[in-house]
Write an enzyme that holds these catalytic residues in place. Structure first.
Site, PDB file in Angstrom:
ATOM      1  N   CYS A 159       0.704  -1.134  -0.098  1.00 34.97           N
ATOM      2  CA  CYS A 159       0.087   0.032  -0.080  1.00 34.97           C
ATOM      3  C   CYS A 159       0.827   1.311  -0.202  1.00 34.97           C
ATOM      4  O   CYS A 159       1.407   1.609  -0.980  1.00 34.97           O
ATOM      5  CB  CYS A 159      -0.908   0.168   1.097  1.00 34.97           C
ATOM      6  SG  CYS A 159      -2.432   1.063   0.851  1.00 34.97           S
ATOM      7  N   HIS A 186      -3.270  -5.226   1.395  1.00 38.28           N
ATOM      8  CA  HIS A 186      -3.234  -5.916   2.974  1.00 38.28           C
ATOM      9  C   HIS A 186      -3.641  -7.195   2.934  1.00 38.28           C
ATOM     10  O   HIS A 186      -4.665  -7.522   2.603  1.00 38.28           O
ATOM     11  CB  HIS A 186      -4.006  -4.847   3.919  1.00 38.28           C
ATOM     12  CG  HIS A 186      -3.600  -3.448   3.844  1.00 38.28           C
ATOM     13  ND1 HIS A 186      -2.427  -2.862   4.067  1.00 38.28           N
ATOM     14  CD2 HIS A 186      -4.201  -2.184   3.277  1.00 38.28           C
ATOM     15  CE1 HIS A 186      -2.323  -1.609   4.012  1.00 38.28           C
ATOM     16  NE2 HIS A 186      -3.386  -1.287   3.502  1.00 38.28           N
TER      17      HIS A 186
HETATM   18  N1  GLN Z   1      -3.164   1.859   3.976  1.00 33.49           N
HETATM   19  C1  GLN Z   1      -1.933   2.511   3.363  1.00 33.49           C
HETATM   20  O1  GLN Z   1      -1.103   2.378   3.389  1.00 33.49           O
HETATM   21  C2  GLN Z   1      -2.702   3.867   2.611  1.00 33.49           C
HETATM   22  C3  GLN Z   1      -1.754   4.509   1.568  1.00 33.49           C
HETATM   23  C4  GLN Z   1      -1.857   5.908   1.480  1.00 33.49           C
HETATM   24  N2  GLN Z   1      -1.808   6.776   2.645  1.00 33.49           N
HETATM   25  C5  GLN Z   1      -3.316   6.222   0.765  1.00 33.49           C
HETATM   26  O2  GLN Z   1      -4.259   6.296   1.410  1.00 33.49           O
HETATM   27  O3  GLN Z   1      -3.289   5.835  -0.507  1.00 33.49           O
END
Ligand code: GLN
Length: 504
Positions: free
Chosen positions: A330, A436
């Protein structure tokens, strides 16, 4: 309507979540329909329910312990801190907006309504609700805006058990002090005390417990020992980050980003006997791991800047230049790309270069992607080529969307009933994915670790991953056993049965 019991703590990390999870398990074992509830969580570890709604992980753990499907009714408000002054506010599983604390309080009335609605719906379906408070219920400057501690105890007419953490010291002072700061009617709601994380000789503690009871006129319902269990905890003060692991055959370094999110992604690797997972926040501590993992983050750009300033980005680039694997999930995946753009100021604002290890460009959008997915690895490059064709499950939570500018697609993923779409990249030994939980299926973690062992010339055999579901079930049973042995459960049931007089 369900009966209720509420766990409050004298401070953060006193062990409320685990005591609540343990009680959920015990009530389930004793044949009750039980559900957890916490009005508001502040956490970056979140979860996507079957309906595609976002909630905090602590109530997911408790729901698992209770043997039920997690629902957003169990955690109607989730605050995800984006930086030091504002949080993304998630109500009923959906993003409301980014707000400062002051702006947030302005919405209190409607939030109270949502909390009550969620609680009532949940309570209509279960025999017992185990409520959890947040932080300290005696923050006198915040009391007026409380919707998660005594406010909730009153709304749910829940007797309260107050937990003190003896491991951090000052347990008597914190219990007596907390009781002293309560209003008389709040004090009335407290029906018992729990001393948590005790190590040592109970006979030495006992005289103190007698004096405590004399002072606050509340019974001690249990002294719970320090338990070494592997159960997801709340993120901000997680002990796992400072855990000094003994060296395993495979050494994995997770970069401990300031806004790290969903670090539960690494649990399947952490639970394997041959693996050491270390959380690293200083370049000097990185050493020479077999793989670097870049976790999710609530603020990709700011956390990349942090790595740029403290030398960790340079260390990752050096590690990659040696041909060693890097895996980003992510936000970690977004960082590995070429460019990060935030035209709407969703996270940091502006534009900056990524690490340039993967050919992708990320733009942060206004809408959040929030889905559960199943996926299959494509033809994977490099040391993890053994992943090719393996199936996995997981979930996506992100504002950013990444455009692939070449490279090898890592996998195809699909929401239930939808067409598959490309996700992630693999380029040499650099990997990135939005999913995830991608390591949760036994084959994935097992293949990764076997590949790393093979690359080190240690063994050609396939190492089996841990069956995470069975592993977690066992941990919940051990937790329940530990609590049952050390708490007066008859007294707890009596407290639940009697309830509280409040508002009658
Ligand atoms: N869960 C995350 O790693 C989110 C990644 C990033 N902050 C986004 O919202 O795209």
């Amino acid at each position: 309507m369900a009966k209720a019991i509420m766990i409050q703590g004298t401070m953060s990390n006193a062990g409320k979540s685990l005591v609540a999870a343990g009680l959920c398990r015990i009530f389930k074992q004793d044949g009750y329909k039980v559900a957890p509830f916490k009005a508001q969580n502040m956490a970056l570890n979140s979860y996507i329910t079957r309906e595609g709604l976002e909630m905090g992980r602590a109530q997911v753990t408790q729901a698992e312990a209770a043997g039920i499907e997690p629902s957003v009714l169990m955690n109607p408000i989730l605050l995800k801190p984006t930086n030091d002054t504002s949080s993304q506010v998630i109500v009923g599983g959906e993003v409301m907006e980014n707000m400062s604390a002051k702006e947030y309080y302005k919405h209190k009335k409607e939030l109270v309504f949502k909390v009550k609605e969620a609680y009532d719906k949940l309570a209509a379906q279960y025999d017992i609700i185990v409520l959890e408070g947040a932080g300290s219920p005696a923050e006198i400057n915040l009391k007026e805006n409380d919707i998660v501690n005594m406010f909730m105890a009153k709304m749910a007419k829940a007797p309260v058990l107050l937990v003190g953490d003896i491991d951090r010291g000052g347990v008597f002072a914190s219990l007596v002090g907390t009781m002293a700061l309560f209003e008389p009617e709040e004090r009335e709601l407290v029906k018992g005390i729990i001393i948590n994380k005790f190590r040592g000789d109970l006979s030495i503690l006992e005289p103190g417990l007698c004096q405590l009871t004399d002072m606050i006129h509340k019974p001690v319902t249990g002294v719970i020992p320090y338990m070494n269990l592997d159960i997801d905890d709340e993120d901000s003060l997680s002990e796992r980050f400072s855990k000094k692991n003994t060296a395993g055959l495979v050494d994995l370094a997770v970069i401990r980003l300031p806004r790290i999110s969903n670090f539960t992604d690494f649990n399947p690797l952490e639970s394997m006997a041959s693996v050491t997972v270390r959380y690293v926040d200083h370049a000097a501590d990185l050493g020479d791991p077999d793989m670097i993992l870049l976790p999710g983050t609530k603020n990709t750009m700011e956390d990349l800047l942090w790595m740029r300033q403290n030398g960790l980005e340079a260390s990752v680039l050096k590690h990659a230049a040696k041909g060693k694997p890097v895996f980003g999930i992510c936000g970690g995946y977004q960082m590995l790309g070429r460019t990060l753009k935030d035209p709407h100021g969703t996270e940091h604002g502006g534009q900056m270069a990524g690490m340039g290890l993967l050919p992708g460009e990320t733009i942060f959008e206004k809408e959040k992607t929030r889905t559960r997915v199943t996926g299959t690895f494509d033809k994977v490059e490099g040391v993890f080529s053994g992943l090719s064709g393996i199936k996995f499950e997981g979930y996506e939570i992100h504002m950013g969307t990444t455009t692939l500018e070449g490279g090898n697609i890592l996998s195809h993923i699909a929401e239930e009933g939808m067409d598959a779409k490309a996700d992630g990249l693999s380029c040499g030994n650099i990997y990135g994915s939005y999913v995830h939980g991608i390591f949760d299926c036994g084959d994935v973690a097992g293949t990764i670790v076997s590949s790393l062992l093979r690359a080190k010339g240690i063994s050609g055999e396939q190492v089996a991953g841990v069956d995470m579901a069975a592993y977690k079930e066992r941990q919940y049973d051990l937790l329940a056993e530990g609590i049952r042995k050390n708490m007066d459960m008859d007294m707890i049931y009596r407290i639940i049965e009697e309830g509280v007089d409040y508002g009658k």
